[in-house]
Design an enzyme around this catalytic site. Structure first.
Site, short mmCIF file in Angstrom:
data_model
loop_
_atom_site.label_atom_id
_atom_site.label_comp_id
_atom_site.label_asym_id
_atom_site.label_seq_id
_atom_site.Cartn_x
_atom_site.Cartn_y
_atom_site.Cartn_z
N ALA A 171 0.83 -1.20 0.00
CA ALA A 171 0.00 0.00 0.00
C ALA A 171 0.87 1.26 0.00
O ALA A 171 0.56 2.24 -0.69
CB ALA A 171 -0.94 -0.01 1.20
N ASP A 172 1.95 1.25 0.76
CA ASP A 172 2.88 2.37 0.74
C ASP A 172 3.47 2.57 -0.65
O ASP A 172 3.55 3.69 -1.15
CB ASP A 172 4.03 2.11 1.72
CG ASP A 172 3.76 2.69 3.10
OD1 ASP A 172 3.15 3.77 3.20
OD2 ASP A 172 4.16 2.06 4.09
N THR A 173 3.91 1.48 -1.25
CA THR A 173 4.56 1.57 -2.55
C THR A 173 3.58 2.05 -3.62
O THR A 173 3.94 2.89 -4.47
CB THR A 173 5.14 0.20 -2.94
OG1 THR A 173 6.01 -0.25 -1.90
CG2 THR A 173 5.93 0.29 -4.24
#
Length: 400
Positions: A171-173
């Site tokens: 999700a961060d990426t």
């Protein structure tokens, strides 16, 4: 080759992963990315990673992976002179990235309205868990929070193991990649009109966007998604299969691919088998079909089947570990992994990933090693017009 973002200056005020990942993608394309960090401690990622000693030296592996090619400028944004220095930098910048909680920069007097007044052409990109508006805007959000809330975990694993977190901060990426894409799109418009932009990137929405058919099947047909492990819900045989020595992913999604798979595994009888003759039947009886195929696949190791099936047009590949995939000749041929010097000069290379594309046949590579904390503070401030005495005064008062 002139880099795609040559001449673009980015102020990267971000921490940890989503924002630094976005800034790294821009640096790989040639942008001058100035990482604005808190004096004394810097990006939290400087203290994160598998090597404790590196983390204690503010060179955590998590930081080193996403900050190659950037310059480090330390500014205390709670100090009036630190804020003044940032405003001076904004006047010379093209892009500003931040991933504070919504409203933080506004409270410091550094919100969008203030920065736009300083530089009407600025592309301001705010990355947050939920976006700058809506009832969840003020909630804290890390990757795991978004994975769970987005539905990702509900469809990962099997009925027995779900909900299951992906083994990496997806999700961060995705949020970082969405931000990099949004910034470059805004720069294209600015090139035509001179107009800046306020970009509001939501990690939750980026995660949902990436779910693709999982969400569209529900939105369009009402079909509720369920966890299916390594199976592909759109076709069969399409999933992960045991071989003589390991696992092999096979995606025989088309009829001709299924027929070729049956012939090459010595199970041509399965082509006309009434249980599996129609694609819909193969999905309904996928476990029966798996049993039949795995009995045949047990005759050879995964690497041999990969070569045999791929050569015949049936998508197939081994399931590799991270160390194994990084040794693939394919990645070596495309110069995807880059060796940089360590920031502290230690006698071993720092290996980092490049970008997932080539430009005019050339791989994007970080133009320099990751920076030490505050390494470029004096140089950047000098570029902004500060004299040596002024820089010394800023340091004395703790503004840099």
């Amino acid at each position: 080759m002139t880099p795609l973002l040559d001449g673009i200056r980015v102020l990267d005020l971000t921490n940890v992963l989503a924002g630094p990942f976005a800034g790294y993608q821009l640096a790989l394309q040639g942008a001058d990315v100035i990482k604005v960090e808190l004096p004394g401690s810097g990006d939290l990622a400087r203290r994160l990673g598998a090597d404790r000693a590196l983390s204690e030296e503010l060179l955590g592996a998590s930081f080193l992976a996403q900050n190659g090619g950037k310059r480090s400028l330390t500014l205390n944004l709670k100090d009036p002179e630190g804020r003044a220095a940032l405003l001076r930098a904004v006047r010379e910048a093209d892009v500003l990235l931040e991933n504070f909680r919504p409203g933080v920069l506004d409270r410091l007097g550094l919100g969008w309205d203030t920065l736009r007044a300083e530089n009407p052409g600025l592309v301001y990109c705010a990355i947050s868990g939920f976006g700058q508006t809506g009832p969840l805007r003020d909630r804290p959000a890390y990757d795991q929070i978004i994975q769970g809330l987005s539905g990702m975990m509900s469809v990962t694993g099997t009925a027995a193991t779900a909900p299951l977190r992906a083994g990496f901060p997806v999700a961060d990426t995705l949020g970082g990649m969405a931000a990099a894409y949004a910034v470059t799109a805004a720069l294209v418009r600015r090139g035509r009109t001179g107009e800046g932009a306020f970009l509001d990137v939501s990690m939750l929405e980026a995660a949902l966007t990436s779910l693709g058919w999982v969400t569209s099947n529900y939105l369009i047909t009402g079909q509720k998604p369920v966890p299916m492990g390594n199976e592909n819900f759109t076709a069969a045989p399409s999933g992960t299969f045991r071989t003589a020595d390991g696992y092999l992913n096979i995606a025989a999604n088309r009829q001709e691919q299924y027929a070729t798979l049956c012939r090459l595994t010595g199970r041509e009888d399965l082509i006309e088998d009434a249980r599996f003759a129609h694609p819909a039947d193969r999905k309904t009886r996928r476990e029966e079909l798996r049993t039949e195929l795995e009995a045949a696949l047990a005759a050879r190791p995964a690497a041999e089947w990969e070569e045999i099936l791929s050569a015949a047009g049936v998508p197939a590949a081994r399931v590799l570990s991270v160390p194994e995939v990084l040794e693939l000749e394919q990645l070596t041929a495309r110069d995807f992994v880059h060796d940089l010097p360590f920031p502290d000069g230690r006698d071993r290379p720092l290996r980092v990933l490049g970008g997932p594309l080539r430009v005019d046949g050339e791989p994007p590579a970080p133009p320099a090693r990751p920076p030490l904390l505050g390494e470029h503070t004096d140089a950047v401030l000098a570029e902004l017009g500060y004299g040596a005495a002024e820089i010394a005064a800023l340091r004395e008062r703790g503004a840099i």
